[in-house]
Enzyme design. Structure first.
Site, PDB file in Angstrom:
ATOM      1  CB  CYS A 152      44.797  54.445  51.793  1.00  0.00           C
ATOM      2  SG  CYS A 152      44.837  54.185  50.019  1.00  0.00           S
ATOM      3  CG  HIS A 205      43.450  48.993  50.766  1.00  0.00           C
ATOM      4  ND1 HIS A 205      42.962  49.760  51.797  1.00  0.00           N
ATOM      5  CD2 HIS A 205      44.312  49.799  50.079  1.00  0.00           C
ATOM      6  CE1 HIS A 205      43.501  50.969  51.742  1.00  0.00           C
ATOM      7  NE2 HIS A 205      44.320  51.020  50.707  1.00  0.00           N
TER       8      HIS A 205
HETATM    9  N1  COA Z   1      46.813  39.539  45.323  1.00  0.00           N
HETATM   10  C1  COA Z   1      46.647  38.229  45.054  1.00  0.00           C
HETATM   11  N2  COA Z   1      45.843  37.764  44.063  1.00  0.00           N
HETATM   12  C2  COA Z   1      45.171  38.678  43.351  1.00  0.00           C
HETATM   13  C3  COA Z   1      45.284  40.063  43.594  1.00  0.00           C
HETATM   14  C4  COA Z   1      46.133  40.470  44.625  1.00  0.00           C
HETATM   15  N3  COA Z   1      46.281  41.780  44.887  1.00  0.00           N
HETATM   16  N4  COA Z   1      44.490  40.735  42.724  1.00  0.00           N
HETATM   17  C5  COA Z   1      43.896  39.799  41.961  1.00  0.00           C
HETATM   18  N5  COA Z   1      44.307  38.564  42.343  1.00  0.00           N
HETATM   19  C6  COA Z   1      43.945  37.289  41.725  1.00  0.00           C
HETATM   20  C7  COA Z   1      42.458  37.164  41.503  1.00  0.00           C
HETATM   21  O1  COA Z   1      41.836  36.521  42.583  1.00  0.00           O
HETATM   22  C8  COA Z   1      42.410  36.336  40.254  1.00  0.00           C
HETATM   23  O2  COA Z   1      42.669  34.987  40.600  1.00  0.00           O
HETATM   24  P1  COA Z   1      41.927  33.778  39.841  1.00  0.00           P
HETATM   25  O3  COA Z   1      42.351  33.888  38.414  1.00  0.00           O
HETATM   26  O4  COA Z   1      42.432  32.569  40.568  1.00  0.00           O
HETATM   27  O5  COA Z   1      40.464  34.047  40.019  1.00  0.00           O
HETATM   28  C9  COA Z   1      43.616  36.814  39.432  1.00  0.00           C
HETATM   29  O6  COA Z   1      44.542  37.323  40.417  1.00  0.00           O
HETATM   30  C10 COA Z   1      43.284  37.895  38.406  1.00  0.00           C
HETATM   31  O7  COA Z   1      42.465  38.856  39.057  1.00  0.00           O
HETATM   32  P2  COA Z   1      42.135  40.237  38.382  1.00  0.00           P
HETATM   33  O8  COA Z   1      41.061  40.895  39.223  1.00  0.00           O
HETATM   34  O9  COA Z   1      41.856  40.055  36.922  1.00  0.00           O
HETATM   35  O10 COA Z   1      43.492  41.042  38.571  1.00  0.00           O
HETATM   36  P3  COA Z   1      43.880  42.415  37.941  1.00  0.00           P
HETATM   37  O11 COA Z   1      45.024  42.186  37.026  1.00  0.00           O
HETATM   38  O12 COA Z   1      42.677  43.129  37.396  1.00  0.00           O
HETATM   39  O13 COA Z   1      44.397  43.215  39.214  1.00  0.00           O
HETATM   40  C11 COA Z   1      46.249  44.024  40.485  1.00  0.00           C
HETATM   41  C12 COA Z   1      45.531  42.787  39.953  1.00  0.00           C
HETATM   42  C13 COA Z   1      47.393  43.568  41.384  1.00  0.00           C
HETATM   43  C14 COA Z   1      46.808  44.848  39.323  1.00  0.00           C
HETATM   44  C15 COA Z   1      45.226  44.886  41.318  1.00  0.00           C
HETATM   45  O14 COA Z   1      44.694  44.102  42.364  1.00  0.00           O
HETATM   46  C16 COA Z   1      45.874  46.128  41.898  1.00  0.00           C
HETATM   47  O15 COA Z   1      46.134  47.096  41.182  1.00  0.00           O
HETATM   48  N6  COA Z   1      46.099  46.175  43.211  1.00  0.00           N
HETATM   49  C17 COA Z   1      46.616  47.353  43.886  1.00  0.00           C
HETATM   50  C18 COA Z   1      45.479  48.235  44.359  1.00  0.00           C
HETATM   51  C19 COA Z   1      45.964  49.575  44.817  1.00  0.00           C
HETATM   52  O16 COA Z   1      46.788  50.203  44.188  1.00  0.00           O
HETATM   53  N7  COA Z   1      45.441  50.035  45.932  1.00  0.00           N
HETATM   54  C20 COA Z   1      45.845  51.284  46.514  1.00  0.00           C
HETATM   55  C21 COA Z   1      46.984  51.076  47.410  1.00  0.00           C
HETATM   56  S1  COA Z   1      47.738  52.578  47.944  1.00  0.00           S
END
Ligand code: COA
Length: 378
Positions: A74, A325
């Protein structure tokens, strides 16, 4: 920078969108730019695209120029930026383009599960990957330790999410334009204890780029902003071998280098963009940069000290949490944000009276960190 969010554009074209904007802003054409310092972290795994540097150089009209691709998880494009700064300081180049691009959303053909597995390739191959530890878990462990040592609570973490979503709602380039509440954040589904949905950054697509020029040439450009310090440090991987995991040693070391170079201390900084891939990561970063007293990062967010109108605004852009990100673009986007804030050109999310900002971009198990300081040209 492009808007962060979902893009169905090939990587080199997405990078081009940011690069052409950077050329326009600097008033240069690709002929005048001598080299490209380029970041892309995961394109090989996510889109089967490697050796992307020359493709991006060609797309932006820089075919034939030297291009170097950086990969530091990252912290990818912050490290490209650091190397570009050194190349210009050394006298090797006078005008360079620095930037990064990444696509992480299902537009790549990879869903959340698969993208999570791909990201986990940045953790320890022998000791972490076989346990199933992925990045929400990595930062959950660091944060749990902080909670244990300092009494940080889930409510404190929720306050970070509320703040950054609020900030992001003012930034038209943010992935999420919606605000949230402490109640919504605390009610969300658990991703990796103590993190719930609102504690996590999203998977995003996007690109960012800046034109960097030598000190001698800077005054011939409109509104130049000085880079006064860039620190870079690494820390032990795996997590289990870190003596004080909640202290993020690489960030402290990189910050100390950057402050020394700039001849300033944390108290002289007006605002910060920090790597809040998870709310707990912002708490740790705010302390590692010396902006908030050790152990008080969560309390400071809850008290509004890190809000746009607080004494040290953190992540006025929305941060990774709300702005998004796209891994390889994140570090360069922080540099764009610092530039626009210092110039007074950040639009609706402009902070009042800021002239010196610090950017903190980390990679992997908080194992690579680059800290950059930018300020109004004296
Ligand atoms: N924050 C806020 N809302 C989020 C979100 C987040 N990070 N990720 C998804 N959403 C919302 C979407 O907009 C969607 O909303 P809606 O139903 O109103 O349209 C809903 O949550 C479901 O989205 P979806 O894409 O199906 O979520 P997901 O379960 O596939 O993924 C996480 C959610 C949090 C698991 C995923 O974003 C994640 O793993 N994030 C971390 C990424 C990471 O690890 N990056 C590296 C960092 S070192």
């Amino acid at each position: 920078m492009t808007k962060f969010g979902v893009h169905d554009t090939p990587l080199q074209e997405l990078f081009g969108d940011a690069a052409f904007e950077a050329f326009d802003d600097a008033g240069v054409g690709p002929d005048e730019v001598e080299a490209l310092f380029f970041g892309n972290a995961m394109g090989g795994q996510t889109e089967n695209v490697t050796h992307l540097g020359p493709q991006c150089a060609t797309h932006v009209g820089m075919a034939g120029k030297p291009v170097q691709r950086y990969e530091d998880a990252c912290a990818t494009s912050a490290n490209a930026f650091k190397n570009a700064v050194e190349a210009v300081e050394s006298g090797r180049h006078d005008v360079v383009l620095v930037g990064g691009v990444e696509r992480c959303t299902p537009e790549t053909g990879k869903d959340t599960d698969e993208m999570t597995r791909i990201f986990a390739s940045a953790s320890h191959r022998q000791y972490e990957q076989p346990t199933g530890l992925t990045f929400p878990g990595v930062f959950a462990l660091l944060t749990k330790r902080h909670m244990h040592e300092h009494g940080t609570t889930e409510e404190h973490l929720a306050e970070v999410a509320v703040k950054n979503h609020g900030h992001g709602s003012l930034n038209p380039k943010a992935h999420f334009g919606k605000e949230t509440t402490v109640e919504e954040a605390l009610d969300g589904p658990v991703v990796a204890d103590p993190f719930r949905l609102m504690d996590c950054c999203p998977f995003s697509d996007g690109a960012a780029a800046v034109v960097l020029v030598s000190d001698d040439l800077a005054d011939s450009f409109d509104a130049p902003v000085d880079v006064t310090g860039v620190g870079h440090a690494t820390d032990i991987v795996p997590l289990a071998d870190k003596e004080t995991p909640h202290v993020t040693k690489a960030a402290r070391d990189a910050a100390s280098q950057a402050y020394d170079q700039a001849g300033v201390s944390a108290a002289d900084v007006d605002f910060a963009e920090v790597h809040d891939c998870f709310t707990g990561a912002e708490v740790l970063a705010s302390e590692a940069l010396g902006l908030i007293e050790d152990g008080q990062g969560g309390v400071a967010a809850a008290e509004g000290r890190t809000s746009r109108d607080g004494d040290i605004p953190i992540n006025a852009s929305g941060g990774l949490k709300a702005k998004g990100h796209p891994i390889g673009a994140t570090g360069a986007a922080q540099i764009v944000e610092l530039t626009e804030q210092v110039r007074g050109e950040a639009g609706e999310h402009q902070l009042d009276g800021v002239s010196r900002g610090v950017a903190h971009n980390l990679g992997g198990d908080a194992a690579t960190t680059v800290v950059s300081i930018m300020e109004a040209r004296a």
